[in-house]
Scaffold this active site. Sequence first.
Site, PDB file in Angstrom:
ATOM      1  N   THR A   1      -4.633   6.472   0.275  1.00 42.92           N
ATOM      2  CA  THR A   1      -5.869   7.252   0.280  1.00 42.92           C
ATOM      3  C   THR A   1      -5.797   8.375  -0.743  1.00 42.92           C
ATOM      4  O   THR A   1      -4.803   9.098  -0.813  1.00 42.92           O
ATOM      5  CB  THR A   1      -6.085   7.855   1.682  1.00 42.92           C
TER       6      THR A   1
ATOM      7  N   ARG B   1      -7.817   3.619  13.493  1.00 47.87           N
ATOM      8  CA  ARG B   1      -6.916   4.748  13.790  1.00 47.87           C
ATOM      9  C   ARG B   1      -6.352   4.705  15.203  1.00 47.87           C
ATOM     10  O   ARG B   1      -5.229   5.173  15.439  1.00 47.87           O
ATOM     11  CB  ARG B   1      -7.659   6.070  13.574  1.00 47.87           C
TER      12      ARG B   1
ATOM     13  N   LYS C   1      -4.213  -2.129   9.974  1.00 46.35           N
ATOM     14  CA  LYS C   1      -4.607  -2.260   8.568  1.00 46.35           C
ATOM     15  C   LYS C   1      -4.779  -3.713   8.140  1.00 46.35           C
ATOM     16  O   LYS C   1      -5.145  -3.954   6.997  1.00 46.35           O
ATOM     17  CB  LYS C   1      -3.510  -1.650   7.678  1.00 46.35           C
TER      18      LYS C   1
ATOM     19  N   ARG D   1       1.584  16.048  13.319  1.00 53.01           N
ATOM     20  CA  ARG D   1       2.787  16.821  13.646  1.00 53.01           C
ATOM     21  C   ARG D   1       2.592  18.327  13.544  1.00 53.01           C
ATOM     22  O   ARG D   1       3.499  19.089  13.861  1.00 53.01           O
ATOM     23  CB  ARG D   1       3.938  16.438  12.694  1.00 53.01           C
TER      24      ARG D   1
ATOM     25  N   ASP E   1       0.839  -1.193   0.000  1.00 52.68           N
ATOM     26  CA  ASP E   1       0.000   0.000   0.000  1.00 52.68           C
ATOM     27  C   ASP E   1       0.875   1.244   0.000  1.00 52.68           C
ATOM     28  O   ASP E   1       1.693   1.432   0.907  1.00 52.68           O
ATOM     29  CB  ASP E   1      -0.913  -0.009   1.238  1.00 52.68           C
TER      30      ASP E   1
ATOM     31  N   GLU F   1      -9.184   4.213  -2.004  1.00 54.93           N
ATOM     32  CA  GLU F   1      -7.965   3.956  -2.757  1.00 54.93           C
ATOM     33  C   GLU F   1      -8.305   3.235  -4.054  1.00 54.93           C
ATOM     34  O   GLU F   1      -9.409   2.741  -4.237  1.00 54.93           O
ATOM     35  CB  GLU F   1      -6.992   3.064  -1.947  1.00 54.93           C
TER      36      GLU F   1
ATOM     37  N   ASP G   1      -9.049   0.434   2.080  1.00 58.06           N
ATOM     38  CA  ASP G   1      -8.041   0.016   3.060  1.00 58.06           C
ATOM     39  C   ASP G   1      -8.550   0.395   4.457  1.00 58.06           C
ATOM     40  O   ASP G   1      -8.139   1.393   5.040  1.00 58.06           O
ATOM     41  CB  ASP G   1      -6.713   0.724   2.735  1.00 58.06           C
TER      42      ASP G   1
HETATM   43 MN    MN Z   1      -3.992   2.981   2.967  1.00 57.90          MN
END
Ligand code: MN
Length: 428
Positions: A360, A247, A263, A152, A136, A211, A243
């Site tokens: 994504t 989270r 995942k 970040r 991926d 995706e 996918d």
């Molecule tokens: Mn992905």
Amino acid sequence: MDETTDAKLRSWVDVSTDSHFPIQNLPYGVAIRNSDQKPILVTAIGDSVLNLTEIEKRGVFSTTEIAGKNVFQGSSLNDFMSLGRGAWKTVRQALSRLFQADNPAIRDNEDLKNKVLIPASEVEMVMPVSIGDYTDFYSSREHATNVGTLIRGPEKALMPNWRHLPVAYHGRASSIIISGTPLHRPKGQTFPKDAHAPVFGPSNVLDFELEMGFFVGPASKLGKSISVNDAIDHIFGMVLVNDWSARDIQTWEYQPLGPFLAKNFGTTISPWIVTMDALAPFKCPAPEQDPKPLSYLRSESDRTYDIHLEVNLTPESSDTSETIVRSNFNYLYWDVHQQLAHHTVTGCNVRTGDLMASGTISGPAKKNRGSLLELTWRGEEPITLSSGETRKFLQDGDTVTLTGWCQGDGYRIGFGKCAGKILPAIKE
Ligand code: MN
């Protein structure tokens, strides 16, 4: 000019203008008839599928270069995919001719037609490919920027490597599932915000990722890389990919090696593989790359495809699905040729049936964001559905359906649907 993509071609099979499967598409898949459990290899036209396993037996390909190869007699498309572009073109031309309005071969043979042309509603589509490896990528600049900003902050959103190479991780092929297969909410280890220690339980932050993916055709040899200009000869076709991502599991586990359990519990693909020949008329420029990538990643100007993409959400309580994302494959910064060239530049070999997903696919506008993580800004801005229900992330009973198509003049080259329903986590 490839005559199989001529917008003026018409078939003796009725095809509506919004059908995903006109004579110019001719995607490949594997189906099971309700009455018969043996898989058959098929192509789609309008609301029907054509039994390639049967027409190969009857010698339809006997004058072509695949004569005697029996590539449509197995339970997956791998044998056919391994043959390469010459064979793919030959078969595509043969199928296009069979369906053309003036060709009586199947059209006027009632017995044959009843045997080989089956209403799509009478078959179940199953996994079309035996997938050895799954990778991926992370090729949308907008997606990487959104996620980087959330993690970040905006100053360091993109990591220093991102504009120099197509970032990816090696995924899990065993849990790739076909559209329509429900999946259970995964369980795992997370570290909730105000907790003092990690906890185990069902994911509370379940997401989709919009995706697309491509399948590798002919394999490459260990030690040999595939150049960016030869990559197209190793790409059989494309599918829609969801996918699914947990989270909360991802946030706790991902450093320093990237996604793992977040995942690997399921990745859904659409059942029809749309070939690169069918997509060719929709080639278009990809975003300009600045800085220019190293020479092994440099390819020509029209590097990608104009494919409109949508994500639809259907809550358990509702009969209507609602479009919550509108994006386009052509937003991707890194193209499929660059992805394959980069993947193999070390000498890593690829095998027939390997799946490479895009990452994504987000775009510049808010409606283009290809995951709930981005759409709801990690839950800070829930989306409101027409029923009045809100979503930060997926709830049990939600069905997520991806769809996509290239819009031609009066016809569509479509991918059908890639759907999956979230079931509650399995109890201990
Ligand atoms: Mn992905």
